[in-house]
Structures are given as structure tokens and as C-alpha cells.
Design an enzyme around this catalytic site. Structure first.
Site, PDB file in Angstrom:
ATOM      1  N   CYS A  93      25.783  25.798  63.726  1.00 41.47           N
ATOM      2  CA  CYS A  93      27.214  25.923  64.043  1.00 41.47           C
ATOM      3  C   CYS A  93      27.720  24.564  64.522  1.00 41.47           C
ATOM      4  O   CYS A  93      27.133  23.980  65.440  1.00 41.47           O
ATOM      5  CB  CYS A  93      27.394  26.982  65.131  1.00 41.47           C
ATOM      6  SG  CYS A  93      29.061  26.977  65.839  1.00 41.47           S
TER       7      CYS A  93
ATOM      8  N   GLY B  60      48.881  44.720  43.288  1.00 44.33           N
ATOM      9  CA  GLY B  60      47.517  44.485  42.803  1.00 44.33           C
ATOM     10  C   GLY B  60      46.424  45.005  43.705  1.00 44.33           C
ATOM     11  O   GLY B  60      45.404  44.349  43.893  1.00 44.33           O
ATOM     12  N   THR B  61      46.650  46.193  44.266  1.00 40.95           N
ATOM     13  CA  THR B  61      45.587  46.800  45.082  1.00 40.95           C
ATOM     14  C   THR B  61      45.406  48.261  44.693  1.00 40.95           C
ATOM     15  O   THR B  61      46.384  48.957  44.406  1.00 40.95           O
ATOM     16  CB  THR B  61      45.871  46.656  46.595  1.00 40.95           C
ATOM     17  OG1 THR B  61      44.874  47.373  47.347  1.00 40.95           O
ATOM     18  CG2 THR B  61      47.253  47.139  46.997  1.00 40.95           C
TER      19      THR B  61
ATOM     20  N   GLN C 184      44.754  41.257  51.415  1.00 39.74           N
ATOM     21  CA  GLN C 184      43.376  41.721  51.600  1.00 39.74           C
ATOM     22  C   GLN C 184      42.409  40.719  50.980  1.00 39.74           C
ATOM     23  O   GLN C 184      41.197  40.833  51.156  1.00 39.74           O
ATOM     24  CB  GLN C 184      43.192  43.082  50.922  1.00 39.74           C
ATOM     25  CG  GLN C 184      44.066  44.185  51.481  1.00 39.74           C
ATOM     26  CD  GLN C 184      43.993  45.430  50.607  1.00 39.74           C
ATOM     27  OE1 GLN C 184      43.119  46.270  50.772  1.00 39.74           O
ATOM     28  NE2 GLN C 184      44.914  45.544  49.665  1.00 39.74           N
TER      29      GLN C 184
ATOM     30  N   HIS D 104      41.421  40.604  55.676  1.00 39.85           N
ATOM     31  CA  HIS D 104      39.985  40.745  55.424  1.00 39.85           C
ATOM     32  C   HIS D 104      39.258  39.403  55.505  1.00 39.85           C
ATOM     33  O   HIS D 104      38.154  39.261  54.973  1.00 39.85           O
ATOM     34  CB  HIS D 104      39.735  41.418  54.073  1.00 39.85           C
ATOM     35  CG  HIS D 104      40.107  42.879  54.058  1.00 39.85           C
ATOM     36  ND1 HIS D 104      40.271  43.610  52.904  1.00 39.85           N
ATOM     37  CD2 HIS D 104      40.359  43.748  55.072  1.00 39.85           C
ATOM     38  CE1 HIS D 104      40.612  44.858  53.204  1.00 39.85           C
ATOM     39  NE2 HIS D 104      40.680  44.964  54.518  1.00 39.85           N
TER      40      HIS D 104
ATOM     41  N   TYR E  90      28.239  35.218  48.683  1.00 38.59           N
ATOM     42  CA  TYR E  90      29.475  34.545  49.100  1.00 38.59           C
ATOM     43  C   TYR E  90      29.481  33.061  48.716  1.00 38.59           C
ATOM     44  O   TYR E  90      30.553  32.509  48.436  1.00 38.59           O
ATOM     45  CB  TYR E  90      29.729  34.762  50.603  1.00 38.59           C
ATOM     46  CG  TYR E  90      30.214  36.168  50.854  1.00 38.59           C
ATOM     47  CD1 TYR E  90      31.524  36.527  50.560  1.00 38.59           C
ATOM     48  CD2 TYR E  90      29.355  37.162  51.313  1.00 38.59           C
ATOM     49  CE1 TYR E  90      31.971  37.833  50.741  1.00 38.59           C
ATOM     50  CE2 TYR E  90      29.786  38.465  51.494  1.00 38.59           C
ATOM     51  CZ  TYR E  90      31.098  38.796  51.210  1.00 38.59           C
ATOM     52  OH  TYR E  90      31.540  40.090  51.364  1.00 38.59           O
TER      53      TYR E  90
HETATM   54  C1  BJW Z   1      46.037  44.300  38.595  1.00 40.04           C
HETATM   55  C2  BJW Z   1      45.681  43.316  37.656  1.00 40.04           C
HETATM   56  C3  BJW Z   1      46.712  42.437  37.261  1.00 40.04           C
HETATM   57  C4  BJW Z   1      43.942  44.497  38.037  1.00 40.04           C
HETATM   58  N1  BJW Z   1      47.954  42.571  37.788  1.00 40.04           N
HETATM   59  N2  BJW Z   1      47.277  44.418  39.089  1.00 40.04           N
HETATM   60  C5  BJW Z   1      40.093  56.203  56.664  1.00 40.04           C
HETATM   61  C6  BJW Z   1      39.705  57.044  55.642  1.00 40.04           C
HETATM   62  C7  BJW Z   1      38.552  56.782  54.917  1.00 40.04           C
HETATM   63  C8  BJW Z   1      37.758  55.678  55.206  1.00 40.04           C
HETATM   64  C9  BJW Z   1      38.131  54.835  56.214  1.00 40.04           C
HETATM   65  C10 BJW Z   1      39.283  55.105  56.922  1.00 40.04           C
HETATM   66  N3  BJW Z   1      39.419  54.109  57.849  1.00 40.04           N
HETATM   67  C11 BJW Z   1      38.399  53.249  57.725  1.00 40.04           C
HETATM   68  C12 BJW Z   1      37.584  53.657  56.749  1.00 40.04           C
HETATM   69  C13 BJW Z   1      36.327  52.958  56.322  1.00 40.04           C
HETATM   70  C14 BJW Z   1      36.507  51.801  55.376  1.00 40.04           C
HETATM   71  C15 BJW Z   1      37.165  52.319  54.096  1.00 40.04           C
HETATM   72  O1  BJW Z   1      38.338  52.159  53.854  1.00 40.04           O
HETATM   73  N4  BJW Z   1      36.383  52.933  53.224  1.00 40.04           N
HETATM   74  C16 BJW Z   1      36.933  53.451  51.962  1.00 40.04           C
HETATM   75  C17 BJW Z   1      36.303  52.688  50.808  1.00 40.04           C
HETATM   76  C18 BJW Z   1      36.725  54.913  51.911  1.00 40.04           C
HETATM   77  N5  BJW Z   1      37.300  50.711  55.935  1.00 40.04           N
HETATM   78  C19 BJW Z   1      36.775  49.797  56.744  1.00 40.04           C
HETATM   79  O2  BJW Z   1      35.598  49.844  57.075  1.00 40.04           O
HETATM   80  C20 BJW Z   1      37.680  48.706  57.264  1.00 40.04           C
HETATM   81  N6  BJW Z   1      37.604  48.653  58.679  1.00 40.04           N
HETATM   82  C21 BJW Z   1      38.178  49.581  59.443  1.00 40.04           C
HETATM   83  O3  BJW Z   1      38.836  50.499  58.990  1.00 40.04           O
HETATM   84  O4  BJW Z   1      37.996  49.388  60.804  1.00 40.04           O
HETATM   85  C22 BJW Z   1      38.492  50.391  61.703  1.00 40.04           C
HETATM   86  C23 BJW Z   1      39.781  49.961  62.349  1.00 40.04           C
HETATM   87  C24 BJW Z   1      40.911  49.733  61.588  1.00 40.04           C
HETATM   88  C25 BJW Z   1      42.097  49.348  62.204  1.00 40.04           C
HETATM   89  C26 BJW Z   1      42.168  49.210  63.558  1.00 40.04           C
HETATM   90  C27 BJW Z   1      41.025  49.456  64.322  1.00 40.04           C
HETATM   91  C28 BJW Z   1      39.836  49.827  63.713  1.00 40.04           C
HETATM   92  C29 BJW Z   1      37.236  47.340  56.736  1.00 40.04           C
HETATM   93  C30 BJW Z   1      37.419  47.188  55.260  1.00 40.04           C
HETATM   94  C31 BJW Z   1      36.823  45.860  54.770  1.00 40.04           C
HETATM   95  C32 BJW Z   1      36.959  45.689  53.268  1.00 40.04           C
HETATM   96  N7  BJW Z   1      36.215  44.562  52.862  1.00 40.04           N
HETATM   97  C33 BJW Z   1      36.260  44.144  51.472  1.00 40.04           C
HETATM   98  C34 BJW Z   1      35.278  42.968  51.301  1.00 40.04           C
HETATM   99  C35 BJW Z   1      35.861  41.708  51.964  1.00 40.04           C
HETATM  100  C36 BJW Z   1      35.073  40.505  51.674  1.00 40.04           C
HETATM  101  C37 BJW Z   1      34.902  40.226  50.192  1.00 40.04           C
HETATM  102  O5  BJW Z   1      35.872  39.935  49.479  1.00 40.04           O
HETATM  103  O6  BJW Z   1      33.765  40.302  49.736  1.00 40.04           O
HETATM  104  O7  BJW Z   1      37.580  43.778  51.094  1.00 40.04           O
HETATM  105  S1  BJW Z   1      35.863  45.454  50.315  1.00 40.04           S
HETATM  106  C38 BJW Z   1      37.028  44.967  49.077  1.00 40.04           C
HETATM  107  O8  BJW Z   1      38.030  46.011  48.922  1.00 40.04           O
HETATM  108  C39 BJW Z   1      37.755  43.750  49.651  1.00 40.04           C
HETATM  109  C40 BJW Z   1      39.175  44.042  49.265  1.00 40.04           C
HETATM  110  O9  BJW Z   1      40.054  43.295  50.092  1.00 40.04           O
HETATM  111  C41 BJW Z   1      39.265  45.522  49.426  1.00 40.04           C
HETATM  112  C42 BJW Z   1      40.438  46.145  48.668  1.00 40.04           C
HETATM  113  O10 BJW Z   1      40.269  46.010  47.296  1.00 40.04           O
HETATM  114  P1  BJW Z   1      41.546  45.742  46.358  1.00 40.04           P
HETATM  115  O11 BJW Z   1      42.104  44.423  46.697  1.00 40.04           O
HETATM  116  O12 BJW Z   1      42.451  46.878  46.403  1.00 40.04           O
HETATM  117  O13 BJW Z   1      40.837  45.577  44.935  1.00 40.04           O
HETATM  118  P2  BJW Z   1      40.499  46.730  43.852  1.00 40.04           P
HETATM  119  O14 BJW Z   1      39.542  46.147  42.893  1.00 40.04           O
HETATM  120  O15 BJW Z   1      40.092  47.971  44.517  1.00 40.04           O
HETATM  121  O16 BJW Z   1      41.907  47.011  43.126  1.00 40.04           O
HETATM  122  C43 BJW Z   1      42.499  46.024  42.303  1.00 40.04           C
HETATM  123  C44 BJW Z   1      43.778  46.618  41.711  1.00 40.04           C
HETATM  124  O17 BJW Z   1      44.428  45.594  40.971  1.00 40.04           O
HETATM  125  C45 BJW Z   1      43.543  47.784  40.747  1.00 40.04           C
HETATM  126  O18 BJW Z   1      44.427  48.859  41.068  1.00 40.04           O
HETATM  127  C46 BJW Z   1      43.912  47.216  39.367  1.00 40.04           C
HETATM  128  O19 BJW Z   1      44.529  48.166  38.513  1.00 40.04           O
HETATM  129  C47 BJW Z   1      44.874  46.122  39.745  1.00 40.04           C
HETATM  130  N8  BJW Z   1      44.930  44.996  38.784  1.00 40.04           N
HETATM  131  N9  BJW Z   1      44.416  43.440  37.300  1.00 40.04           N
HETATM  132  C48 BJW Z   1      48.203  43.524  38.650  1.00 40.04           C
HETATM  133  N10 BJW Z   1      46.491  41.425  36.323  1.00 40.04           N
END
Ligand code: BJW
Length: 235
Positions: free
Chosen positions: A137, A177-178, A92, A110, A55
Site C-alpha cells: 500500500c 443500459g441496466t 453502476q 459500485h 480485475y
Molecule cells: C444495452 C446495450 C446497448 C446491452 N445499449 N443497452 C434485495 C433483493 C434481492 C437481493 C438483494 C436485495 N438487496 C441486496 C441484495 C443482494 C445483492 C443483489 O442485488 N443480488 C441480486 C443479484 C439478487 N446486492 C448486493 O449485494 C449489493 N449490496 C447491497 O445491497 O448491500 C446492502 C445495502 C444496500 C444499501 C444500503 C445499505 C446496505 C452490492 C451489489 C454489487 C454489484 N457488483 C457488481 C460487480 C462490481 C465490480 C465489477 O464490475 O466486477 O456490479 S455485479 C455487476 O452487476 C456489476 C454491475 O454494476 C451490476 C449491474 O449490472 P448491469 O449494469 O445492470 O449489467 P447487466 O449485464 O445486468 O445489464 C446490461 C443491460 O444493458 C441489459 O439489460 C442489456 O439489454 C442492456 N444493453 N447492450 C443499451 N448497446
């Protein structure tokens, strides 16, 4: 007719043309670093120095003067300023590019890279420098508990009540973009479907494409300003 409330969900793709890597693309962060090593509470408990290094490097990247909001971030800030109805931008992303572009009705579900949190007293602080296991802290003075203010897998995303209320009122839902692979964000479109117009704006069809009414594919800096211009013309 009153203007519909808009909820916009953004992901890493909107910041890619500002020079920040996405996660799941071929050249994305998870192609070179394992999620289990840096983005879970267990990873931090096991090897905090390694997680801090990951980070710290990403925070340093945000301080690079070459990393600036792009035309897509700016267009969404303009939409918020000029739209006659309600707008909530849910990102996100942990980068600060939406805020720097001028978005104010903004929720970082996030967390934020430019903030740090003390796991001992829960105080959240603005943070631009490196963190280490010895960082005290500023609120409670204790060392060893400071961590990036980001949401790791298995942790509860921030602002879920506010997001839920905005989705309930929403008449237009934009996903930009997600990849739609991370929950709960990936489920927002299903929550509003049937009562809101839903549009995906992404470089290519995401895994969630079929859940949207419409999709516009191309780089965010091209498709987002054009979409916002058309929307404001019709407002
Ligand atoms: C372009 C482009 C250009 C490229 N123009 N486009 C239900 C089902 C299954 C699993 C779960 C579920 N519920 C919960 C889970 C577990 C888990 C989860 O989802 N796992 C899956 C992977 C299966 N989720 C969690 O654990 C979450 N917590 C949770 O659910 O708690 C329970 C709860 C919820 C609600 C109420 C009460 C309780 C927490 C998730 C935390 C995610 N953390 C991260 C890291 C953050 C810190 C860091 O940055 O290091 O967040 S992981 C990472 O993925 C980051 C992002 O925000 C997140 C999403 O990624 P994103 O932004 O979509 O990026 P990409 O790379 O995946 O996609 C980019 C897109 O852009 C692509 O499509 C490209 O094509 C496109 N693109 N260039 C336009 N120029």
C-alpha cells in the site's frame, strides 16, 4: 418554471458499444465466469490471485486506446453542462468512460476499476497497473491488503446517502443500459415513482420495464443522444 432535478442511473449496457462486455447478456461476463469466483469478499479471501487476475485483465482493457467514451457517454456529459437544473449521474459501472466523456456530477456506486484500496488502512489510491497479493500500500507500506476499489456482492454500495438525497429531489429519473437485477440500484425507480417522470432507455425491455412510466428501446449510442437532444430542446 424551474427545471426538474434529474437522476440518471447507468449500467453496463451504456459501455457495450465502447467495446466493454455487459454482465448478464448471452455474451456477458457472467456467462463465462462465476460470480462466486470473482465478485464476493469470500472469493477474494479464498483466492486473491484469481480475483486480481480477473480485475487486472479488465483494467488492462480500459487502458486499450480502442476503448473510448461513445456518443451516449458524451450526450450525458452535455446534458450535465447544459441542463438548467440539478443533474446527478449515478453509475453502476466501474469503468472510467463517463469521467473521460466529461461528466463531473458523477457517482460510482459500485466503485472504480482505476482505483485500489488497502483493506488494512482503508486508503484509496488511483491505480492503472496490475495488482497482486504482494503489492504494498503506498500509504501504510503493508502488502497483502490491496484490492480493487469495487463493490462486491454483500458489500454496501458507495454514496448511498447522496443518492438518497438526490432521489428525494428528483423530478426525472432515467435508467440507461441496466438489467435492473442488482439491488439497491434496481429499487431506485420504485423510490421515485409517483413524484418523478421515470424513463427506461435500454437495448430491450429490462426485467424492471413495468416499473417505468416510459421506455425507449435501442442501442444507447442512438437512443441516448436523441433523448438528450429532445430534453434540451424543451428546457
Ligand atoms: C444495452 C446495450 C446497448 C446491452 N445499449 N443497452 C434485495 C433483493 C434481492 C437481493 C438483494 C436485495 N438487496 C441486496 C441484495 C443482494 C445483492 C443483489 O442485488 N443480488 C441480486 C443479484 C439478487 N446486492 C448486493 O449485494 C449489493 N449490496 C447491497 O445491497 O448491500 C446492502 C445495502 C444496500 C444499501 C444500503 C445499505 C446496505 C452490492 C451489489 C454489487 C454489484 N457488483 C457488481 C460487480 C462490481 C465490480 C465489477 O464490475 O466486477 O456490479 S455485479 C455487476 O452487476 C456489476 C454491475 O454494476 C451490476 C449491474 O449490472 P448491469 O449494469 O445492470 O449489467 P447487466 O449485464 O445486468 O445489464 C446490461 C443491460 O444493458 C441489459 O439489460 C442489456 O439489454 C442492456 N444493453 N447492450 C443499451 N448497446
Amino acid at each position: 418554471m424551474t427545471a426538474p432535478s434529474i437522476v440518471i442511473l447507468t449500467g453496463a449496457g451504456i459501455s457495450r458499444e465502447s467495446g466493454l462486455a455487459t454482465f448478464r447478456d448471452a455474451d456477458g461476463i457472467w456467462a463465462r465466469i462465476r460470480i462466486e469466483d470473482v465478485a464476493t469478499p469470500e472469493a477474494f479471501a479464498r483466492d486473491p490471485a484469481h480475483v486480481h487476475a480477473f480485475y487486472n485483465a479488465r483494467r488492462a482493457q480500459l487502458r486499450d486506446p480502442a476503448v473510448q467514451p461513445n456518443a451516449a457517454h458524451l450526450a450525458l456529459a452535455e446534458l450535465e453542462r447544459r441542463w438548467p437544473g440539478e443533474v446527478l449521474l449515478v453509475t453502476q459501472n466501474v469503468d472510467d468512460l463517463h469521467g473521460r466523456a466529461g461528466s463531473r456530477k458523477l457517482l460510482h456506486m459500485h466503485g472504480e476499476l482505476m482505483k485500489a484500496r488497502c483493506a488494512r488502512c482503508e486508503a484509496v489510491h488511483p491505480w492503472t497497473d496490475d495488482l497482486s497479493t504482494g503489492t504494498p500500500c503506498p500509504a501504510c507500506g503493508r502488502a497483502g491488503g490491496m484490492r480493487p476499489h469495487v463493490v462486491w456482492f454483500g458489500e454496501v454500495p458507495l454514496g448511498m446517502d447522496r443518492i438518497g438525497a438526490a432521489l428525494d429531489r428528483c423530478g426525472l429519473f432515467l435508467s440507461i443500459g441496466t438489467s435492473g437485477q442488482v439491488h439497491p440500484a434496481a429499487g431506485f425507480v420504485a423510490e421515485v415513482r409517483g413524484r418523478a417522470r421515470t424513463v427506461e432507455l435500454n437495448l430491450e425491455p429490462s426485467e424492471s420495464r413495468s416499473r417505468f412510466d416510459e421506455a425507449i428501446h435501442g442501442p444507447a449510442t442512438e437512443v441516448v443522444p436523441r433523448f438528450v437532444r429532445d430534453l434540451l430542446r424543451g428546457a
